[in-house]
Design a protein around this motif. Structure first.
Motif, PDB file in Angstrom:
ATOM      1  N   PHE A 185       0.824  -1.215   0.000  1.00 48.31           N
ATOM      2  CA  PHE A 185       0.000   0.000   0.000  1.00 48.31           C
ATOM      3  C   PHE A 185       0.859   1.266   0.000  1.00 48.31           C
ATOM      4  CE2 PHE A 185      -2.731  -3.292   1.924  1.00 48.31           C
ATOM      5  CZ  PHE A 185      -3.840  -3.203   1.095  1.00 48.31           C
ATOM      6  N   ALA A 186       2.054   1.159  -0.567  1.00 47.53           N
ATOM      7  CA  ALA A 186       3.008   2.279  -0.537  1.00 47.53           C
ATOM      8  C   ALA A 186       2.470   3.544  -1.196  1.00 47.53           C
ATOM      9  CB  ALA A 186       4.326   1.866  -1.192  1.00 47.53           C
ATOM     10  N   ASP A 187       1.599   3.399  -2.183  1.00 48.52           N
ATOM     11  CA  ASP A 187       1.085   4.568  -2.899  1.00 48.52           C
ATOM     12  C   ASP A 187      -0.153   5.182  -2.249  1.00 48.52           C
ATOM     13  OD1 ASP A 187       3.089   4.235  -4.761  1.00 48.52           O
ATOM     14  OD2 ASP A 187       1.832   3.041  -6.119  1.00 48.52           O
ATOM     15  N   ALA A 188      -0.648   4.574  -1.187  1.00 46.39           N
ATOM     16  CA  ALA A 188      -1.872   5.061  -0.537  1.00 46.39           C
ATOM     17  C   ALA A 188      -1.514   6.063   0.564  1.00 46.39           C
ATOM     18  CB  ALA A 188      -2.652   3.896   0.050  1.00 46.39           C
ATOM     19  N   PRO A 189      -2.235   7.190   0.632  1.00 47.57           N
ATOM     20  CA  PRO A 189      -1.946   8.213   1.647  1.00 47.57           C
ATOM     21  C   PRO A 189      -2.582   7.879   3.007  1.00 47.57           C
ATOM     22  CG  PRO A 189      -3.736   8.957   0.243  1.00 47.57           C
ATOM     23  CD  PRO A 189      -3.291   7.616  -0.298  1.00 47.57           C
ATOM     24  N   VAL A 190      -2.195   6.742   3.572  1.00 44.90           N
ATOM     25  CA  VAL A 190      -2.813   6.245   4.810  1.00 44.90           C
ATOM     26  C   VAL A 190      -2.418   7.108   6.004  1.00 44.90           C
ATOM     27  CG1 VAL A 190      -2.867   4.288   6.415  1.00 44.90           C
ATOM     28  CG2 VAL A 190      -2.893   3.874   3.938  1.00 44.90           C
ATOM     29  N   ASN A 191      -3.436   7.554   6.760  1.00 46.92           N
ATOM     30  CA  ASN A 191      -3.151   8.269   8.009  1.00 46.92           C
ATOM     31  C   ASN A 191      -3.872   7.656   9.210  1.00 46.92           C
ATOM     32  OD1 ASN A 191      -5.756   9.201   7.401  1.00 46.92           O
ATOM     33  ND2 ASN A 191      -5.366  11.204   8.325  1.00 46.92           N
ATOM     34  N   LYS A 192      -4.667   6.598   8.984  1.00 50.79           N
ATOM     35  CA  LYS A 192      -5.324   5.875  10.090  1.00 50.79           C
ATOM     36  C   LYS A 192      -5.404   4.402   9.722  1.00 50.79           C
ATOM     37  CE  LYS A 192      -7.181   9.081  13.034  1.00 50.79           C
ATOM     38  NZ  LYS A 192      -8.434   9.776  13.082  1.00 50.79           N
ATOM     39  N   ILE A 193      -5.265   3.570  10.733  1.00 47.31           N
ATOM     40  CA  ILE A 193      -5.461   2.127  10.593  1.00 47.31           C
ATOM     41  C   ILE A 193      -6.732   1.793  11.359  1.00 47.31           C
ATOM     42  CG2 ILE A 193      -4.488  -0.170  10.996  1.00 47.31           C
ATOM     43  CD1 ILE A 193      -2.636   1.461   9.209  1.00 47.31           C
ATOM     44  N   LEU A 194      -7.635   1.032  10.743  1.00 46.63           N
ATOM     45  CA  LEU A 194      -8.881   0.625  11.397  1.00 46.63           C
ATOM     46  C   LEU A 194      -8.947  -0.894  11.449  1.00 46.63           C
ATOM     47  CD1 LEU A 194     -11.767   1.337  12.518  1.00 46.63           C
ATOM     48  CD2 LEU A 194     -12.561   1.161  10.135  1.00 46.63           C
ATOM     49  N   THR A 195      -9.350  -1.419  12.605  1.00 45.39           N
ATOM     50  CA  THR A 195      -9.560  -2.846  12.776  1.00 45.39           C
ATOM     51  C   THR A 195     -10.750  -3.050  13.689  1.00 45.39           C
ATOM     52  OG1 THR A 195      -8.441  -4.960  13.191  1.00 45.39           O
ATOM     53  CG2 THR A 195      -8.000  -3.167  14.754  1.00 45.39           C
ATOM     54  N   ILE A 196     -10.997  -4.296  14.033  1.00 46.02           N
ATOM     55  CA  ILE A 196     -12.106  -4.620  14.922  1.00 46.02           C
ATOM     56  C   ILE A 196     -11.548  -5.401  16.100  1.00 46.02           C
ATOM     57  CG2 ILE A 196     -12.696  -6.739  13.686  1.00 46.02           C
ATOM     58  CD1 ILE A 196     -15.686  -5.933  14.147  1.00 46.02           C
ATOM     59  N   GLU A 197     -12.122  -5.169  17.292  1.00 43.93           N
ATOM     60  CA  GLU A 197     -11.613  -5.931  18.429  1.00 43.93           C
ATOM     61  C   GLU A 197     -12.030  -7.386  18.287  1.00 43.93           C
ATOM     62  OE1 GLU A 197     -13.001  -4.481  22.237  1.00 43.93           O
ATOM     63  OE2 GLU A 197     -15.063  -4.887  21.775  1.00 43.93           O
ATOM     64  N   ALA A 198     -11.268  -8.296  18.778  1.00 46.53           N
ATOM     65  CA  ALA A 198     -10.054  -8.085  19.511  1.00 46.53           C
ATOM     66  C   ALA A 198      -8.831  -8.558  18.733  1.00 46.53           C
ATOM     67  CB  ALA A 198     -10.113  -8.824  20.847  1.00 46.53           C
ATOM     68  N   SER A 199      -8.973  -9.602  17.942  1.00 48.80           N
ATOM     69  CA  SER A 199      -7.780 -10.224  17.362  1.00 48.80           C
ATOM     70  C   SER A 199      -7.084  -9.385  16.301  1.00 48.80           C
ATOM     71  CB  SER A 199      -8.107 -11.610  16.824  1.00 48.80           C
ATOM     72  OG  SER A 199      -9.148 -11.548  15.899  1.00 48.80           O
ATOM     73  N   VAL A 201     -16.467   3.510   7.909  1.00 52.06           N
ATOM     74  CA  VAL A 201     -15.600   4.491   7.247  1.00 52.06           C
ATOM     75  C   VAL A 201     -16.437   5.392   6.339  1.00 52.06           C
ATOM     76  CG1 VAL A 201     -13.686   4.802   5.628  1.00 52.06           C
ATOM     77  CG2 VAL A 201     -13.554   3.020   7.388  1.00 52.06           C
ATOM     78  N   GLU A 202     -17.305   4.794   5.549  1.00 51.26           N
ATOM     79  CA  GLU A 202     -18.132   5.590   4.636  1.00 51.26           C
ATOM     80  C   GLU A 202     -19.071   6.514   5.392  1.00 51.26           C
ATOM     81  OE1 GLU A 202     -19.822   2.582   2.092  1.00 51.26           O
ATOM     82  OE2 GLU A 202     -18.019   2.543   0.825  1.00 51.26           O
ATOM     83  N   GLU A 203     -19.622   6.035   6.497  1.00 56.02           N
ATOM     84  CA  GLU A 203     -20.508   6.884   7.314  1.00 56.02           C
ATOM     85  C   GLU A 203     -19.762   8.102   7.840  1.00 56.02           C
ATOM     86  OE1 GLU A 203     -23.340   6.479  11.302  1.00 56.02           O
ATOM     87  OE2 GLU A 203     -22.434   4.682  10.449  1.00 56.02           O
ATOM     88  N   SER A 204     -18.476   7.946   8.120  1.00 54.56           N
ATOM     89  CA  SER A 204     -17.677   9.059   8.652  1.00 54.56           C
ATOM     90  C   SER A 204     -17.259  10.048   7.560  1.00 54.56           C
ATOM     91  CB  SER A 204     -16.419   8.516   9.336  1.00 54.56           C
ATOM     92  OG  SER A 204     -15.466   8.092   8.378  1.00 54.56           O
ATOM     93  N   GLY A 205     -17.386   9.634   6.306  1.00 54.58           N
ATOM     94  CA  GLY A 205     -16.921  10.483   5.211  1.00 54.58           C
ATOM     95  C   GLY A 205     -15.457  10.264   4.876  1.00 54.58           C
ATOM     96  N   ALA A 206     -14.779   9.376   5.608  1.00 52.83           N
ATOM     97  CA  ALA A 206     -13.372   9.074   5.345  1.00 52.83           C
ATOM     98  C   ALA A 206     -13.264   8.214   4.084  1.00 52.83           C
ATOM     99  CB  ALA A 206     -12.757   8.352   6.547  1.00 52.83           C
ATOM    100  N   THR A 207     -12.036   7.964   3.656  1.00 57.30           N
ATOM    101  CA  THR A 207     -11.763   7.196   2.444  1.00 57.30           C
ATOM    102  C   THR A 207     -11.108   5.871   2.794  1.00 57.30           C
ATOM    103  OG1 THR A 207     -11.402   9.255   1.239  1.00 57.30           O
ATOM    104  CG2 THR A 207     -10.539   7.240   0.231  1.00 57.30           C
ATOM    105  N   VAL A 208     -11.645   4.780   2.259  1.00 58.03           N
ATOM    106  CA  VAL A 208     -10.988   3.479   2.402  1.00 58.03           C
ATOM    107  C   VAL A 208      -9.884   3.421   1.354  1.00 58.03           C
ATOM    108  CG1 VAL A 208     -11.228   0.965   2.227  1.00 58.03           C
ATOM    109  CG2 VAL A 208     -13.081   2.328   3.228  1.00 58.03           C
ATOM    110  N   GLU A 209      -8.639   3.453   1.808  1.00 58.03           N
ATOM    111  CA  GLU A 209      -7.497   3.404   0.887  1.00 58.03           C
ATOM    112  C   GLU A 209      -7.110   1.969   0.552  1.00 58.03           C
ATOM    113  OE1 GLU A 209      -6.191   5.757  -0.771  1.00 58.03           O
ATOM    114  OE2 GLU A 209      -7.027   7.516   0.236  1.00 58.03           O
ATOM    115  N   GLY A 210      -7.472   1.048   1.423  1.00 56.83           N
ATOM    116  CA  GLY A 210      -7.130  -0.343   1.176  1.00 56.83           C
ATOM    117  C   GLY A 210      -7.554  -1.218   2.332  1.00 56.83           C
TER     118      GLY A 210
END
Length: 195
Positions: free
Chosen positions: A46-60, A141-150
Protein backbone atom coordinates in the motif's frame (compact mmCIF):
# COMPACT_ATOMS: atom_id res chain seq x y z
CA UNK A 1 3.88 -14.04 1.78
CA UNK A 2 5.85 -17.26 1.99
CA UNK A 3 6.97 -16.64 5.58
CA UNK A 4 3.36 -16.56 6.79
CA UNK A 5 2.34 -19.54 4.64
CA UNK A 6 5.21 -21.61 6.05
CA UNK A 7 4.23 -20.69 9.60
CA UNK A 8 0.59 -21.62 8.95
CA UNK A 9 1.65 -25.00 7.52
CA UNK A 10 3.94 -25.64 10.50
CA UNK A 11 1.81 -24.36 13.39
CA UNK A 12 -1.73 -23.90 12.07
CA UNK A 13 -4.39 -26.44 13.02
CA UNK A 14 -7.29 -27.14 10.66
CA UNK A 15 -10.56 -27.59 12.56
CA UNK A 16 -13.93 -28.61 11.19
CA UNK A 17 -16.18 -26.25 9.23
CA UNK A 18 -13.46 -24.14 7.68
CA UNK A 19 -11.82 -23.01 10.91
CA UNK A 20 -8.03 -22.58 11.02
CA UNK A 21 -6.45 -22.14 14.44
CA UNK A 22 -3.40 -19.91 14.37
CA UNK A 23 -3.60 -18.91 18.00
CA UNK A 24 0.03 -19.85 18.75
CA UNK A 25 1.40 -17.01 16.60
CA UNK A 26 -1.30 -14.71 15.19
CA UNK A 27 -4.33 -14.05 17.36
CA UNK A 28 -3.99 -15.37 20.91
CA UNK A 29 -0.24 -15.49 21.33
CA UNK A 30 1.47 -13.13 18.88
CA UNK A 31 4.83 -13.67 17.19
CA UNK A 32 5.92 -10.04 17.14
CA UNK A 33 8.71 -10.56 14.61
CA UNK A 34 6.35 -12.29 12.17
CA UNK A 35 3.71 -9.57 12.55
CA UNK A 36 6.38 -6.90 12.06
CA UNK A 37 7.40 -8.60 8.78
CA UNK A 38 3.73 -8.62 7.80
CA UNK A 39 3.53 -4.89 8.58
CA UNK A 40 6.50 -4.24 6.30
CA UNK A 41 4.80 -6.22 3.52
CA UNK A 42 1.55 -4.26 3.92
CA UNK A 43 3.58 -1.03 3.76
CA UNK A 44 5.08 -2.23 0.48
CA UNK A 45 1.69 -3.30 -0.93
CA UNK A 46 0.00 0.00 0.00
CA UNK A 47 3.01 2.28 -0.54
CA UNK A 48 1.09 4.57 -2.90
CA UNK A 49 -1.87 5.06 -0.54
CA UNK A 50 -1.95 8.21 1.65
CA UNK A 51 -2.81 6.24 4.81
CA UNK A 52 -3.15 8.27 8.01
CA UNK A 53 -5.32 5.88 10.09
CA UNK A 54 -5.46 2.13 10.59
CA UNK A 55 -8.88 0.63 11.40
CA UNK A 56 -9.56 -2.85 12.78
CA UNK A 57 -12.11 -4.62 14.92
CA UNK A 58 -11.61 -5.93 18.43
CA UNK A 59 -10.05 -8.09 19.51
CA UNK A 60 -7.78 -10.22 17.36
CA UNK A 61 -7.05 -7.52 14.78
CA UNK A 62 -5.64 -5.05 17.31
CA UNK A 63 -2.17 -6.55 17.78
CA UNK A 64 -1.65 -6.90 14.04
CA UNK A 65 -2.93 -3.38 13.35
CA UNK A 66 -0.58 -1.85 15.93
CA UNK A 67 2.49 -3.42 14.36
CA UNK A 68 1.29 -2.52 10.86
CA UNK A 69 0.85 1.09 12.00
CA UNK A 70 4.56 1.36 12.79
CA UNK A 71 5.24 0.90 9.06
CA UNK A 72 2.83 3.74 8.22
CA UNK A 73 4.61 6.43 10.23
CA UNK A 74 3.00 5.26 13.50
CA UNK A 75 -0.46 6.13 12.18
CA UNK A 76 -3.10 5.96 14.92
CA UNK A 77 -4.93 2.65 15.24
CA UNK A 78 -8.69 2.86 15.72
CA UNK A 79 -10.57 -0.27 16.62
CA UNK A 80 -14.27 -0.83 16.34
CA UNK A 81 -15.65 -1.97 19.67
CA UNK A 82 -18.17 -4.77 19.95
CA UNK A 83 -19.82 -3.45 23.08
CA UNK A 84 -20.88 -0.14 24.57
CA UNK A 85 -19.12 0.72 27.84
CA UNK A 86 -19.23 3.55 30.33
CA UNK A 87 -15.88 4.77 28.97
CA UNK A 88 -17.42 5.57 25.60
CA UNK A 89 -18.97 8.98 25.36
CA UNK A 90 -20.14 11.31 22.64
CA UNK A 91 -21.51 10.43 19.24
CA UNK A 92 -20.73 7.10 17.60
CA UNK A 93 -20.75 5.50 14.19
CA UNK A 94 -22.49 2.16 14.51
CA UNK A 95 -23.22 -0.91 12.41
CA UNK A 96 -23.95 -4.61 12.83
CA UNK A 97 -21.64 -7.40 11.74
CA UNK A 98 -22.01 -11.14 11.69
CA UNK A 99 -18.96 -13.00 12.98
CA UNK A 100 -18.10 -16.21 11.15
CA UNK A 101 -15.95 -17.41 14.07
CA UNK A 102 -18.44 -16.62 16.82
CA UNK A 103 -21.58 -17.37 14.81
CA UNK A 104 -23.43 -14.32 16.06
CA UNK A 105 -24.23 -10.71 15.21
CA UNK A 106 -22.41 -7.90 17.00
CA UNK A 107 -23.13 -4.20 17.22
CA UNK A 108 -19.84 -2.44 16.49
CA UNK A 109 -19.09 1.18 17.22
CA UNK A 110 -16.41 3.79 16.65
CA UNK A 111 -16.40 7.20 18.27
CA UNK A 112 -16.93 10.05 15.83
CA UNK A 113 -13.86 11.68 17.45
CA UNK A 114 -11.61 9.11 15.77
CA UNK A 115 -12.85 8.99 12.16
CA UNK A 116 -13.47 12.06 10.03
CA UNK A 117 -13.77 13.04 6.36
CA UNK A 118 -10.06 13.98 6.34
CA UNK A 119 -8.97 10.43 7.14
CA UNK A 120 -7.46 7.97 4.67
CA UNK A 121 -7.99 4.56 6.20
CA UNK A 122 -6.26 1.22 5.82
CA UNK A 123 -8.45 -1.55 7.24
CA UNK A 124 -6.49 -4.42 8.79
CA UNK A 125 -7.78 -7.76 10.08
CA UNK A 126 -6.46 -11.21 10.86
CA UNK A 127 -8.98 -13.27 8.85
CA UNK A 128 -11.32 -12.76 5.93
CA UNK A 129 -14.03 -15.40 5.42
CA UNK A 130 -17.33 -14.21 3.97
CA UNK A 131 -16.56 -10.49 4.35
CA UNK A 132 -19.27 -9.52 6.84
CA UNK A 133 -16.87 -7.93 9.33
CA UNK A 134 -15.08 -6.01 6.59
CA UNK A 135 -18.35 -4.80 5.10
CA UNK A 136 -19.24 -3.45 8.53
CA UNK A 137 -15.91 -1.65 8.86
CA UNK A 138 -16.27 -0.21 5.36
CA UNK A 139 -19.74 1.02 6.31
CA UNK A 140 -18.30 2.82 9.38
CA UNK A 141 -15.60 4.49 7.25
CA UNK A 142 -18.13 5.59 4.64
CA UNK A 143 -20.51 6.88 7.31
CA UNK A 144 -17.68 9.06 8.65
CA UNK A 145 -16.92 10.48 5.21
CA UNK A 146 -13.37 9.07 5.34
CA UNK A 147 -11.76 7.20 2.44
CA UNK A 148 -10.99 3.48 2.40
CA UNK A 149 -7.50 3.40 0.89
CA UNK A 150 -7.13 -0.34 1.18
CA UNK A 151 -7.80 -3.53 3.09
CA UNK A 152 -4.98 -5.69 4.44
CA UNK A 153 -5.72 -9.23 5.59
CA UNK A 154 -3.35 -11.71 7.17
CA UNK A 155 -5.23 -14.88 6.14
CA UNK A 156 -8.03 -15.04 3.59
CA UNK A 157 -10.24 -18.10 3.19
CA UNK A 158 -10.47 -17.96 -0.59
CA UNK A 159 -13.03 -20.75 -0.68
CA UNK A 160 -15.54 -18.53 1.16
CA UNK A 161 -15.34 -15.80 -1.52
CA UNK A 162 -15.60 -12.71 0.74
CA UNK A 163 -12.36 -11.36 -0.73
CA UNK A 164 -13.50 -11.97 -4.29
CA UNK A 165 -16.68 -9.94 -3.67
CA UNK A 166 -14.77 -7.02 -2.14
CA UNK A 167 -12.30 -6.95 -5.03
CA UNK A 168 -15.22 -6.99 -7.50
CA UNK A 169 -16.58 -3.91 -5.69
CA UNK A 170 -13.31 -2.14 -6.49
CA UNK A 171 -11.53 -2.24 -3.11
CA UNK A 172 -7.75 -2.60 -3.08
CA UNK A 173 -7.57 -5.76 -0.96
CA UNK A 174 -4.30 -7.54 -0.25
CA UNK A 175 -4.14 -10.82 1.67
CA UNK A 176 -0.76 -12.16 2.74
CA UNK A 177 -1.94 -15.78 2.58
CA UNK A 178 -5.00 -17.05 0.72
CA UNK A 179 -6.26 -20.49 1.62
CA UNK A 180 -7.66 -22.37 -1.36
CA UNK A 181 -8.71 -25.37 0.72
CA UNK A 182 -8.31 -27.00 4.13
CA UNK A 183 -8.96 -30.61 5.05
CA UNK A 184 -9.82 -31.20 8.74
CA UNK A 185 -9.32 -34.96 8.30
CA UNK A 186 -5.75 -34.78 7.00
CA UNK A 187 -4.77 -31.28 8.16
CA UNK A 188 -3.73 -30.46 4.59
CA UNK A 189 -3.72 -26.75 3.69
CA UNK A 190 -3.54 -25.59 0.07
CA UNK A 191 -2.65 -21.96 -0.66
CA UNK A 192 -3.70 -20.01 -3.74
CA UNK A 193 -0.75 -19.51 -6.05
CA UNK A 194 0.72 -15.98 -6.27
CA UNK A 195 -1.13 -14.84 -3.13
Amino acid sequence: MKLLEERIKRDGVVKSEGVLKVDSFLNHQIDVNLIDEMGAEFARLFADAPVNKILTIEASGIGIACLVARHFGNAPVVFAKKAQSINLDGEMYSTKIQSFTHGRIFDVIVSKKFLSPEDHVLIIDDFLANGCALNGLIELVEESGATVEGIGIAVEKGFQHGGDKLREQGYHLESLAILESMDPNTGEIVFRENA
